[in-house]
Design a protein around this motif. Structure first.
Motif, PDB file in Angstrom:
ATOM      1  N   ASP A 107       0.949  -1.347  -0.088  1.00 54.44           N
ATOM      2  CA  ASP A 107       0.563  -0.049  -0.596  1.00 54.44           C
ATOM      3  C   ASP A 107       0.964   1.030   0.259  1.00 54.44           C
ATOM      4  O   ASP A 107       1.842   1.118  -0.014  1.00 54.44           O
ATOM      5  CB  ASP A 107      -0.852  -0.103   1.093  1.00 54.44           C
ATOM      6  CG  ASP A 107      -2.197   0.578   1.055  1.00 54.44           C
ATOM      7  OD1 ASP A 107      -2.401   1.807   0.245  1.00 54.44           O
ATOM      8  OD2 ASP A 107      -3.158   0.012   1.398  1.00 54.44           O
ATOM      9  N   PHE A 145      -3.497  -6.557   0.756  1.00 58.10           N
ATOM     10  CA  PHE A 145      -3.782  -5.638   0.216  1.00 58.10           C
ATOM     11  C   PHE A 145      -5.005  -4.728   0.688  1.00 58.10           C
ATOM     12  O   PHE A 145      -6.230  -5.131   0.786  1.00 58.10           O
ATOM     13  CB  PHE A 145      -4.339  -5.982  -1.879  1.00 58.10           C
ATOM     14  CG  PHE A 145      -2.465  -6.121  -2.400  1.00 58.10           C
ATOM     15  CD1 PHE A 145      -2.013  -5.651  -2.849  1.00 58.10           C
ATOM     16  CD2 PHE A 145      -2.892  -7.500  -2.132  1.00 58.10           C
ATOM     17  CE1 PHE A 145      -1.345  -5.971  -3.845  1.00 58.10           C
ATOM     18  CE2 PHE A 145      -1.300  -7.987  -3.101  1.00 58.10           C
ATOM     19  CZ  PHE A 145      -0.322  -7.066  -3.718  1.00 58.10           C
ATOM     20  N   SER A 158      -3.052  -3.283  -8.975  1.00 59.66           N
ATOM     21  CA  SER A 158      -1.970  -3.217  -8.293  1.00 59.66           C
ATOM     22  C   SER A 158      -2.220  -4.551  -7.776  1.00 59.66           C
ATOM     23  O   SER A 158      -0.450  -5.365  -7.486  1.00 59.66           O
ATOM     24  CB  SER A 158      -2.503  -2.693  -6.333  1.00 59.66           C
ATOM     25  OG  SER A 158      -2.348  -1.674  -7.155  1.00 59.66           O
TER      26      SER A 158
END
Length: 254
Positions: A124, A145, A177
């Motif tokens: 993050d 995440f 991501s």
């Protein structure tokens, strides 16, 4: 069947996103016990999602998990489940059906779901985190995440073995991501990663993994040919001999 919805812990709540529905009635799924059974001797990869919001992201993460050899995906919260039930067909992103091979498990606590001997890695945009390009992935990792509209709780961050971030300008989509993180792990361990596809690589791996409609290939470049007039000029030049009446030196081509 979707796993049961339980109260969130580990500071995993996201503000202004409360859900009041109580229609979820399925039984609870195992967490750490399930993950421990799947942990490989050499390496293992698990994904933990803090209260994910959209089935599109979760579906994309499941597809990525199949591509990169993830052993299991865990999530907290109820938003994903409720959204998925409102229209499962339109949210079908996992066209490779990785979810049929990789367990997707709803849990009350991600911290309680981490197998033994597995490092907790938070991913993050957190102040003080390590840039992903500089990060060395552990053999056994549980990557956590944050949600699409929030971040990972401080309690989880405090217990992490490492916190990393992807150094982009602005934040990426959740599924993107996860894809970037898993590719970074693959790229840094590409020799061992060949085992993900039955120890095949190169063109054989491409043929096995590509879409059925994909038949493109890279053309091998050919050596450029000389124009004919250049070849003729070179040939004529190589035949020039010294004149009997001229004492100058004439250089001929080999």
């Amino acid at each position: 069947m979707l796993p049961s919805v339980m109260p969130m812990t580990d500071n995993e709540q996201v503000t202004n996103t409360a859900v009041t529905s109580t229609e979820v009635t399925s039984t609870e799924m195992p967490s750490a016990e399930l993950a421990s059974e799947q942990t490989l001797d050499a390496s293992a990869v698990f994904i933990g999602l803090v209260n994910p919001k959209t089935p599109v992201n979760v579906g994309g993460i499941m597809r990525a998990s199949g591509c990169y050899g993830v052993d299991g995906v865990f999530y907290t919260g109820r938003r994903y489940e409720l959204a998925a039930r409102s229209g499962a067909v339109q949210y079908h992103v996992d066209t490779k059906d990785a979810g049929e091979r990789i367990p997707l498990t709803g849990v009350t606590s991600l911290l309680a779901s981490i197998p033994a001997d597995t490092k907790l890695i938070c991913v993050d945009l957190v102040v003080g985190a390590t840039p992903l390009p500089d990060f060395v992935h552990p053999a056994k990792a549980f990557y956590v995440f944050g949600p699409e509209d929030g971040t990972i709780g401080q309690e989880i961050i405090d217990k992490a073995d490492a916190v990393v971030y992807v150094p982009t300008v602005g934040c990426m989509n959740l599924a993107a991501s996860v894809n970037v993180l898993l590719y970074d792990r693959l790229a840094k361990s590409h020799r061992e990663a060949a085992s993900l596809a039955s120890s095949i690589s190169g063109d054989a791996l491409i043929r096995q993994s590509r879409d059925n409609n994909n038949r493109t290939r890279v053309k091998v470049p050919r050596a450029p040919r000389k124009p004919r007039h250049a070849e003729a000029s070179s040939l004529e030049f190589s035949k020039v001999e010294p004149s009997s009446s001229d004492s100058s030196i004439v250089i001929t081509a080999d």
